[in-house]
Design a protein around this motif. Structure first.
Motif, short mmCIF file in Angstrom:
data_model
loop_
_atom_site.label_atom_id
_atom_site.label_comp_id
_atom_site.label_asym_id
_atom_site.label_seq_id
_atom_site.Cartn_x
_atom_site.Cartn_y
_atom_site.Cartn_z
N PRO A 100 -53.02 27.71 -18.11
CA PRO A 100 -51.78 27.88 -18.87
C PRO A 100 -52.02 28.86 -20.02
CG PRO A 100 -52.83 25.86 -19.54
CD PRO A 100 -53.71 26.46 -18.47
N SER A 101 -51.03 29.04 -20.85
CA SER A 101 -51.21 29.90 -22.02
C SER A 101 -52.30 29.34 -22.92
CB SER A 101 -49.90 29.98 -22.80
OG SER A 101 -49.61 28.73 -23.41
N ILE A 102 -52.89 30.21 -23.74
CA ILE A 102 -53.96 29.77 -24.62
C ILE A 102 -53.49 28.70 -25.58
CG2 ILE A 102 -53.51 31.64 -26.25
CD1 ILE A 102 -56.92 29.97 -25.45
N ASN A 103 -52.21 28.78 -25.99
CA ASN A 103 -51.66 27.75 -26.88
C ASN A 103 -51.64 26.39 -26.20
OD1 ASN A 103 -50.97 29.48 -29.15
ND2 ASN A 103 -49.41 30.36 -27.82
N GLU A 104 -51.23 26.37 -24.93
CA GLU A 104 -51.19 25.09 -24.21
C GLU A 104 -52.59 24.59 -23.89
OE1 GLU A 104 -48.86 22.86 -20.51
OE2 GLU A 104 -48.51 24.99 -20.90
N GLN A 105 -53.52 25.52 -23.62
CA GLN A 105 -54.90 25.10 -23.41
C GLN A 105 -55.42 24.31 -24.61
OE1 GLN A 105 -57.68 28.23 -22.12
NE2 GLN A 105 -55.91 29.42 -21.45
N LYS A 106 -55.13 24.82 -25.80
CA LYS A 106 -55.61 24.17 -27.02
C LYS A 106 -54.96 22.80 -27.21
CE LYS A 106 -56.66 28.50 -29.43
NZ LYS A 106 -56.30 29.40 -30.56
N ILE A 107 -53.66 22.72 -26.88
CA ILE A 107 -52.97 21.44 -27.02
C ILE A 107 -53.55 20.43 -26.03
CG2 ILE A 107 -50.76 20.26 -26.74
CD1 ILE A 107 -50.96 21.90 -29.28
N GLY A 370 -43.38 35.45 -22.44
CA GLY A 370 -43.66 36.81 -22.90
C GLY A 370 -45.14 37.07 -23.03
N GLU A 371 -45.55 37.57 -24.20
CA GLU A 371 -46.96 37.87 -24.44
C GLU A 371 -47.83 36.63 -24.40
OE1 GLU A 371 -48.77 40.76 -24.99
OE2 GLU A 371 -46.97 41.68 -24.13
N ASN A 372 -47.22 35.45 -24.59
CA ASN A 372 -47.97 34.19 -24.60
C ASN A 372 -47.99 33.49 -23.26
OD1 ASN A 372 -48.52 34.33 -27.41
ND2 ASN A 372 -46.45 33.61 -27.85
N SER A 373 -47.41 34.10 -22.25
CA SER A 373 -47.30 33.44 -20.94
C SER A 373 -48.65 33.42 -20.22
CB SER A 373 -46.27 34.15 -20.07
OG SER A 373 -46.73 35.44 -19.73
N ALA A 374 -48.73 32.53 -19.23
CA ALA A 374 -49.95 32.44 -18.44
C ALA A 374 -50.18 33.72 -17.64
CB ALA A 374 -49.85 31.24 -17.48
N ALA A 375 -49.09 34.35 -17.17
CA ALA A 375 -49.21 35.59 -16.41
C ALA A 375 -49.79 36.70 -17.28
CB ALA A 375 -47.85 35.99 -15.86
N SER A 376 -49.31 36.79 -18.52
CA SER A 376 -49.83 37.79 -19.45
C SER A 376 -51.29 37.53 -19.76
CB SER A 376 -49.00 37.79 -20.73
OG SER A 376 -49.53 38.68 -21.68
N LEU A 377 -51.65 36.24 -19.91
CA LEU A 377 -53.03 35.86 -20.18
C LEU A 377 -53.93 36.28 -19.02
CD1 LEU A 377 -55.28 34.37 -21.69
CD2 LEU A 377 -54.46 32.24 -20.67
N LEU A 378 -53.48 36.04 -17.80
CA LEU A 378 -54.28 36.40 -16.62
C LEU A 378 -54.51 37.90 -16.55
CD1 LEU A 378 -55.69 35.53 -14.04
CD2 LEU A 378 -53.48 35.67 -12.85
N GLU A 379 -53.48 38.65 -16.90
CA GLU A 379 -53.60 40.11 -16.89
C GLU A 379 -54.64 40.56 -17.92
OE1 GLU A 379 -50.79 44.06 -17.63
OE2 GLU A 379 -49.87 42.07 -17.35
N LYS A 380 -54.61 39.96 -19.10
CA LYS A 380 -55.59 40.31 -20.13
C LYS A 380 -57.01 39.98 -19.68
CE LYS A 380 -52.35 39.44 -23.95
NZ LYS A 380 -52.02 38.55 -25.10
N ILE A 381 -57.16 38.85 -19.01
CA ILE A 381 -58.48 38.45 -18.53
C ILE A 381 -59.00 39.44 -17.50
CG2 ILE A 381 -59.73 36.67 -17.22
CD1 ILE A 381 -57.89 34.60 -18.52
N GLN A 382 -58.13 39.87 -16.59
CA GLN A 382 -58.54 40.82 -15.56
C GLN A 382 -58.94 42.16 -16.16
OE1 GLN A 382 -55.01 40.67 -13.12
NE2 GLN A 382 -55.84 39.04 -11.81
#
Length: 395
Positions: A100-107, A370-382
């Motif tokens: 999930p998003s980094i925010n949800e990971q932390k929660i 948006g920028e906080n979405s899981a899809a955006s996170l995955l793109e950043k990781i790649q």
């Protein structure tokens, strides 16, 4: 990648385990762990060092790998023998992990920290109860043999005729068991010191004899009390009673005690398991290299107080009642512990299905889009991974 451990590194067990212990356990390295070492800590060859990329919570990832291990799925990625297992890391590294998003990971990580800490605290408290019950049973036996357990009852009956003496005054001549080697199969079980447990007989792990001469000589009758004369210093002197459960004889490390008419065998069994009797055994035992011994003569000299048969029967009744109460509590504790032991896996499964954070997601839409979405996170990781691979090739 440096083998020195950093904060938020994850160590994965890739070699070890055993018949009942799959390989693949993980541990999260925290700053407090690092601070405990006076020198830099490094990863050994039995472990694989994993360093989460940016925007991946190490705590979240470690919890997921723990959940994967507890589920048993990790065994699908193992090789080797039962005594030494190896994790097929190349295949293991391809397992799917919900991100999930980094925010949800932390929660999720915060909620798991709280819930699993509560589970551990509950488990710790439950695990203390058997020891408390053991102390309770010993206290009951101490009160029983001192007369405190039936003090009011005795006064109401005008019974004050406790006799002081030594054990041999109230029993027949003690006898040792058979020294003949037993067999795995046979017609009659031979009770050994391992079969004496908590005042009762445990009929598991039996050996046998079919020798009729031995059976005739050493056959037990209901009411015989068995005393363990040779064992470790902690266990020598343990006592159990034979209640005629099945035909049996007894082995040489045991002494058979038969009571005279004015001594209830059940009372004697409780008495010999009391703290007072254990203290006597500790004082008179003779110690060898690894075992202690108490012979029949020393057993016969055990100081004992004997109330009337009527009071002995009342003591036995009360002890049985209190022990049954303790047994019931212990059974409930064991049931509760079994449930608690399954709670972590259940909680982890809910966490990674998104059930623990369903309400949080509904209340914090802006933090997962948006920028906080899981899809955006995955793109950043790649992108980050591609850049890392590019840098490695240049080196």
């Amino acid at each position: 990648m440096s083998r020195c451990l950093n904060n938020n590194d994850i160590l994965l067990e890739i070699s070890g385990g055993g018949p009942d212990q799959p390989v693949g356990r993980t541990v999260l390295i925290t700053q407090s762990i690092i601070n405990n070492f006076p020198y830099p800590a490094v990863c050994t060859n039995f472990l694989r060092l994993m360093r989460p990329v940016k925007n991946i919570s190490a705590t979240y990832l470690n919890y997921y790998l723990n959940k994967f291990y507890l589920s048993g799925e990790v065994t699908n990625y193992q090789g080797g023998s039962n005594n030494l297992r190896n994790l097929k890391f190349k295949e293991y590294s391809k397992i799917n992990i919900p991100i999930p998003s980094i925010n949800e990971q932390k929660i999720i990580a915060e909620k798991l920290d709280l819930l699993l800490a509560q589970v551990q605290e509950t488990k710790s408290r439950l695990e203390q109860i058997p020891e408390l019950l053991k102390q309770f049973r010993q206290s009951v036996l101490s009160d029983a043999v001192s007369g405190k357990l039936t003090e009011e009852w005795r006064e109401s009956k005008n019974l004050n005729d406790w006799k002081n003496g030594i054990l041999k005054d109230f029993i027949k001549k003690p006898s040792y068991g058979t020294s003949t080697k037993s067999k795995k199969v046979g017609s009659v079980p031979v009770l050994r010191m391992g079969n004496l447990k908590n005042g009762n007989l445990d009929w598991a792990d039996l050996v046998y004899t079919s020798d009729q001469t031995e059976i005739d000589k050493y056959e037990l009758i209901a009411g015989d009390v068995l005393f363990n004369r040779t064992n470790s210093p902690e266990l020598v002197g343990k006592t159990s009673i034979y209640r005629g459960e099945r035909k049996a004889i007894y082995a040489g490390y045991l002494i058979k005690i038969q009571c005279l008419d004015d001594l209830n065998p059940e009372y004697l069994n409780y008495n010999l398991n009391s703290p007072e009797a254990k203290q006597y055994c500790y004082e008179v035992k003779s110690d060898g290299v690894s075992q202690s011994n108490i012979n029949a003569q020393k057993l016969g000299e055990y100081p004992i107080q004997i109330p009337s048969l009527q009071e002995q029967n009342e003591i036995v009744r009360r002890v049985e009642q209190l022990f049954a109460y303790a047994d019931k509590i212990e059974q409930q504790v064991n049931t509760a512990l079994e449930k608690v032991n399954h709670l972590p896996q259940s909680i982890l499964a809910k966490a990674f299905r998104g059930e623990l954070t369903a309400q949080w997601r509904a209340e914090n839409v802006d933090l997962i889009t948006g920028e906080n979405s899981a899809a955006s996170l995955l793109e950043k990781i790649q992108v980050e991974r591609a850049q890392n691979n590019k840098n490695k090739k240049k080196k």
